[in-house]
Structure formats: C-alpha cells, structure tokens
Design a protein around this motif. Structure first.
Motif, mmCIF file in Angstrom:
data_model
loop_
_atom_site.group_PDB
_atom_site.id
_atom_site.type_symbol
_atom_site.label_atom_id
_atom_site.label_comp_id
_atom_site.label_asym_id
_atom_site.label_seq_id
_atom_site.Cartn_x
_atom_site.Cartn_y
_atom_site.Cartn_z
ATOM 1 N N GLY A 78 -124.277 16.090 -7.046
ATOM 2 C CA GLY A 78 -124.229 16.666 -5.711
ATOM 3 C C GLY A 78 -122.857 17.180 -5.327
ATOM 4 N N GLY A 79 -122.700 17.519 -4.058
ATOM 5 C CA GLY A 79 -121.410 17.976 -3.553
ATOM 6 C C GLY A 79 -121.067 19.395 -3.979
ATOM 7 N N GLU A 80 -119.770 19.666 -4.030
ATOM 8 C CA GLU A 80 -119.264 21.006 -4.304
ATOM 9 C C GLU A 80 -119.595 21.485 -5.710
ATOM 10 O OE1 GLU A 80 -117.736 24.607 -3.718
ATOM 11 O OE2 GLU A 80 -118.061 23.065 -2.188
ATOM 12 N N ARG A 81 -119.850 20.548 -6.626
ATOM 13 C CA ARG A 81 -120.141 20.944 -8.008
ATOM 14 C C ARG A 81 -121.331 21.901 -8.077
ATOM 15 N NH1 ARG A 81 -118.242 16.998 -12.250
ATOM 16 N NH2 ARG A 81 -119.880 17.954 -13.487
ATOM 17 N N VAL A 82 -122.339 21.658 -7.275
ATOM 18 C CA VAL A 82 -123.521 22.518 -7.296
ATOM 19 C C VAL A 82 -123.146 23.939 -6.885
ATOM 20 C CG1 VAL A 82 -125.802 22.950 -6.299
ATOM 21 C CG2 VAL A 82 -125.085 20.605 -6.823
ATOM 22 N N HIS A 83 -122.383 24.082 -5.811
ATOM 23 C CA HIS A 83 -122.065 25.408 -5.269
ATOM 24 C C HIS A 83 -121.113 26.196 -6.174
ATOM 25 C CE1 HIS A 83 -124.110 24.695 -1.449
ATOM 26 N NE2 HIS A 83 -123.647 23.452 -1.513
ATOM 27 N N SER A 84 -120.360 25.507 -7.022
ATOM 28 C CA SER A 84 -119.459 26.201 -7.942
ATOM 29 C C SER A 84 -120.122 26.519 -9.271
ATOM 30 C CB SER A 84 -118.200 25.350 -8.189
ATOM 31 O OG SER A 84 -118.530 24.127 -8.813
ATOM 32 N N ASN A 85 -121.345 26.040 -9.463
ATOM 33 C CA ASN A 85 -122.059 26.308 -10.712
ATOM 34 C C ASN A 85 -122.551 27.753 -10.731
ATOM 35 O OD1 ASN A 85 -124.503 26.351 -12.619
ATOM 36 N ND2 ASN A 85 -123.676 24.295 -12.974
ATOM 37 N N SER A 86 -122.480 28.408 -11.898
ATOM 38 C CA SER A 86 -122.842 29.828 -12.005
ATOM 39 C C SER A 86 -124.303 30.080 -11.633
ATOM 40 C CB SER A 86 -122.583 30.333 -13.426
ATOM 41 O OG SER A 86 -123.371 29.637 -14.372
ATOM 42 N N LEU A 87 -125.191 29.097 -11.805
ATOM 43 C CA LEU A 87 -126.596 29.277 -11.450
ATOM 44 C C LEU A 87 -126.819 29.254 -9.942
ATOM 45 C CD1 LEU A 87 -127.039 28.644 -14.536
ATOM 46 C CD2 LEU A 87 -129.220 27.635 -13.839
ATOM 47 N N PHE A 88 -125.789 28.906 -9.193
ATOM 48 C CA PHE A 88 -125.905 28.843 -7.742
ATOM 49 C C PHE A 88 -124.987 29.876 -7.091
ATOM 50 C CE2 PHE A 88 -126.704 26.223 -3.818
ATOM 51 C CZ PHE A 88 -128.077 26.136 -3.984
ATOM 52 N N GLN A 89 -124.719 30.953 -7.843
ATOM 53 C CA GLN A 89 -123.850 32.013 -7.342
ATOM 54 C C GLN A 89 -124.490 33.376 -7.599
ATOM 55 O OE1 GLN A 89 -120.054 31.443 -9.233
ATOM 56 N NE2 GLN A 89 -119.565 29.620 -8.054
ATOM 57 N N ASN A 90 -124.170 34.336 -6.734
ATOM 58 C CA ASN A 90 -124.570 35.731 -6.892
ATOM 59 C C ASN A 90 -126.072 35.857 -7.166
ATOM 60 O OD1 ASN A 90 -121.901 36.577 -6.475
ATOM 61 N ND2 ASN A 90 -121.395 36.302 -8.627
ATOM 62 N N TRP A 91 -126.436 36.784 -8.050
ATOM 63 C CA TRP A 91 -127.848 37.088 -8.244
ATOM 64 C C TRP A 91 -128.617 35.930 -8.870
ATOM 65 C CZ3 TRP A 91 -130.282 36.967 -12.957
ATOM 66 C CH2 TRP A 91 -129.484 36.998 -14.100
ATOM 67 N N ARG A 92 -127.968 35.081 -9.643
ATOM 68 C CA ARG A 92 -128.676 33.951 -10.251
ATOM 69 C C ARG A 92 -129.180 32.977 -9.193
ATOM 70 N NH1 ARG A 92 -124.841 35.441 -13.834
ATOM 71 N NH2 ARG A 92 -125.493 35.707 -16.022
ATOM 72 N N LYS A 93 -128.409 32.797 -8.133
ATOM 73 C CA LYS A 93 -128.845 31.922 -7.044
ATOM 74 C C LYS A 93 -130.105 32.485 -6.391
ATOM 75 C CE LYS A 93 -127.323 29.821 -2.688
ATOM 76 N NZ LYS A 93 -126.216 29.687 -1.712
ATOM 77 N N GLU A 94 -130.098 33.794 -6.151
ATOM 78 C CA GLU A 94 -131.248 34.443 -5.517
ATOM 79 C C GLU A 94 -132.460 34.426 -6.439
ATOM 80 O OE1 GLU A 94 -132.527 38.920 -3.957
ATOM 81 O OE2 GLU A 94 -130.414 38.444 -4.321
ATOM 82 N N PHE A 95 -132.244 34.699 -7.716
ATOM 83 C CA PHE A 95 -133.360 34.809 -8.656
ATOM 84 C C PHE A 95 -133.989 33.457 -8.971
ATOM 85 C CE2 PHE A 95 -134.845 35.031 -13.180
ATOM 86 C CZ PHE A 95 -135.942 35.843 -12.948
ATOM 87 N N CYS A 96 -133.151 32.449 -9.212
ATOM 88 C CA CYS A 96 -133.710 31.175 -9.656
ATOM 89 C C CYS A 96 -132.989 29.942 -9.131
ATOM 90 C CB CYS A 96 -133.739 31.119 -11.186
ATOM 91 S SG CYS A 96 -132.098 31.094 -11.957
#
Length: 389
Positions: A343-361
């Motif tokens: 949990g925490g900030e680690r999730v938001h800094s992960n590439s899967l939770f950024q830009n188009w990847r966050k929106e897509f999946c």
C-alpha cells in the motif's frame, strides 16, 4: 549519398522543413564494444531517401539538430538501439520520436513485429530483408545494399500516418503519444556505472551472496575495460573465466598471477585491475541492484494473485486488441501485486498505475486485487473479463 559535413548540414535543414522523417541505421557489431556505424538513412514524406555515409564524416554533431528537434517527428522501427547509436555520434538526446513497432501493439498487432511484416500487414508492401548481415563498412556499397537501405525508410512517413489513423479510430492516439515519451528519457542513453546493473555473465547461477558480489565487481571491471578499449566483453575476459574466479577465488595477487586459467600476457596487462575487482567484491558492501527485492513480506497467496492479474491482463488485451506485452512482463506484474499488498505511495509510483496503463488496466486491476471485483469468463468470447462488484 551524403559524404561531407557541409552536405550533412544541408540534409538536416531539409529534414527540419518536414513535419516528419523516417530514420534508420546500418552498422557492424562483431569485434567492437560499440557498434561501428556505416550508414544512416533518412526518408522523407514524398518517399525519397538520403543516405548518410558515416564512414566518411568525422563530425556528426550537426545531426543532433534533427534528433533533438521537437517539431519534426522522427520515425523509427524498434527505436532504442538506433537512438542509442545516433545519440552517441551526434551528442544530442532524442525528442519527438515515433516507434512504429511499439505503436503496432496499440492497433491490434504485436509490439515485437518486424518492419517487413508491419509494412505487409498495414500497407500491403513487401520488402526484401536479404542484406541484414551485410558489411556496411565496406565501400563501395552494392546496388542491393543501397536498395535495402532505402526500403527501410522510404515508406516510414506513410506508415506512421496510417497507423495514427487506426489509433484515432480506437481512441488510442493519446496512449501512443504517452508511450513515445519513453524515448525522451535521457537515462536510456547515458552509460551507467556497471556496478549498478546486473553483470552479463552466462552460467553464473547458483551463487551465494558473497559470490554474487564478486561476480558484480569483476563484471563491472570487465565492462569498463571493454568500453575503454572498444572491445567485446569476451575479448577482455571470458564468461567462463569470470565464473571460475568467482567459484574458486585466488587468495592473493600472487596466486592470481600463477593461475593456469589465465594467460601470462593477459595478467601482465590486466592482473592488477582484475585483482582489485576481486578484492572489492569480497570486502566492500555493494548497494542492492535497482528494485532487487526478496519480497520478505509476501504471503502464500501472492503468486496466485500474480497469476490472476496476468489472466486479467491477457483477457482484457484480447478483448481490446492490445498487445499484453505493452503492459509489462511477469516481473512488472509481480511488483505491482507486491506494491498493492504494502500500500501507500508505492502503488501510485508503479508504472501500471500511471498514464495510459492506469486508465487501461491499472485501476481495475487494483480493484480486483483489493477484493472489489472479480473475473468472469465471457460465455461468448471465452475470455476472462473484469466485473466490478
């Protein structure tokens, strides 16, 4: 054929007057650390091509004006290796890059497709790839080599426009633009301290922690020597000899110099530096490699959640005609699962939770792994799809 610095300057001016040009390189890479550049191809919107003879032009810095310009798009296929070479010879960092191979993954094709297959599938154009292993340093170039070099770039601008039209019909143009920002990250083109990356040594598995440190230290020394002398790593010290030194380390500098595995001529030139690297591996505490983690807090269900995540991404990608390789490999997915667990900030800094990847999946995958949704096999499509609770 561009053979002088003044003609190269004129070519750059010509290229910068276009909205987009296609670029490619031809090189030889067998007895040197760095690729030996033979040719640079520039393809224009009208299908014409200029060829830059890199063997005759000593100062290629003017090419940097084109490479770093943000207004003229540079179109390449499988761009990273070409961009590393062009950055090195021009001393400029890339901007406004369009990688046709990467973009293919967004429009229903694979993001590892060859240029010849891409041209065939998108433009119904067939090109010959018979000169891949040619000697691009020999002069004069043959007619076949010249034709091959032209074909790699003459369709580039048209190919990009057709792919962008397809992406727009799928509402994925912004996603592609976001992905192309990867190529503007300067870290891809700067040589790293070899101690900070895993060494490229075959058959070096099954080592304990101390042996891995020694392997890293010797590997880093070899990498620096290879760069300095512009020689392949194996010309400095073979993988076999590195593994032997790691598993059966000499007790002293004198013992190293008596080694029957290493030639005396090699030891006379390299013995001191090699011994210092062995000692460093034994005595110094090396920093962990990147995100190298033991996942010490993982639970017994973590691998099952990774498998569930991969099934979700595969199903979503099939349903959306996206290449799942664009999302990430198993290691990337494992890190995301682990970050969600912590949990925490680690999730938001992960590439899967950024830009188009966050929106897509990324957002739905986060819900799935947090127990806020489930996977269900679509009875018609026969693929697993996310269902929000």
């Amino acid at each position: 054929m561009i053979t002088t610095e003044s003609d190269l300057e004129a070519l750059v001016d010509k290229a910068l007057s276009s909205d987009a040009v296609a670029l490619d390189t031809e090189f030889v890479w067998d007895r040197t650390y760095y690729p030996s550049l033979g040719l640079i191809q520039v393809g224009y919107p009208d299908g014409t091509v200029d060829l830059i003879d890199a063997t005759t032009i000593e100062d290629m810095s003017s090419l940097g004006r084109l490479l770093s310009d943000s207004r003229t798009t540079k179109i390449l296929h499988d761009a990273v290796q070409d961009l590393v070479i062009l950055t090195r010879v021009s001393n400029a960092f890339p901007r406004a890059i369009f990688d046709t191979q990467k973009a293919a993954g967004f429009v229903g094709l694979t993001s590892s497709i060859s240029l010849s297959d891409l041209l065939n599938q998108v433009l119904s154009i067939r090109i010959e790839k018979s000169e891949t292993k040619s000697d691009w340093l020999a002069r004069p170039l043959t007619d076949k080599q010249i034709e091959y070099a032209k074909e790699d770039v003459c369709y580039g601008v048209k190919l990009m426009h057709v792919m962008i039209d397809k992406a727009e019909s799928l509402n994925r143009t912004d996603w592609i633009n976001q992905e192309m920002e990867y190529y503007e990250d300067k870290s891809h083109y700067i040589e790293l301290d070899p101690l900070t990356v895993a060494p490229r040594v075959k058959r070096s598995g099954a080592l304990n922690k101390k042996q891995k440190d020694v392997l890293r230290s010797i590997g880093a020394w070899r990498e620096l020597m290879a760069r300095k002398r512009n020689l392949p790593r194996k010309f400095i010290l073979s993988d076999e000899n590195i593994v032997h030194l790691v598993k059966f380390p000499p007790k002293s500098y004198e013992a190293l110099n008596k080694s029957s595995k290493l030639a005396q001529r090699f030891l006379a030139k390299n013995g001191k530096g090699l011994w210092e690297s062995i000692e460093r591996g034994h005595t110094e505490k090396l920093e962990p490699l990147g995100r190298e983690e033991s996942f010490t807090h993982k639970d017994e269900g973590m691998e099952a959640r990774v498998d569930l995540s991969l099934a979700y991404i595969k199903g979503l990608s099939l349903n959306s005609e996206m290449d799942p390789a664009l999302i990430g490999n198993r290691s990337n997915i494992t890190n995301f699962v682990y970050d969600i667990m912590l949990g925490g900030e680690r999730v938001h800094s992960n590439s899967l939770f950024q830009n188009w990847r966050k929106e897509f999946c990324g957002e739905d995958l986060h819900k799935l792994l947090s127990g806020e949704g489930s996977l269900r096999v679509d009875p018609d499509k026969k693929i697993p799809l996310f269902v929000e609770d």
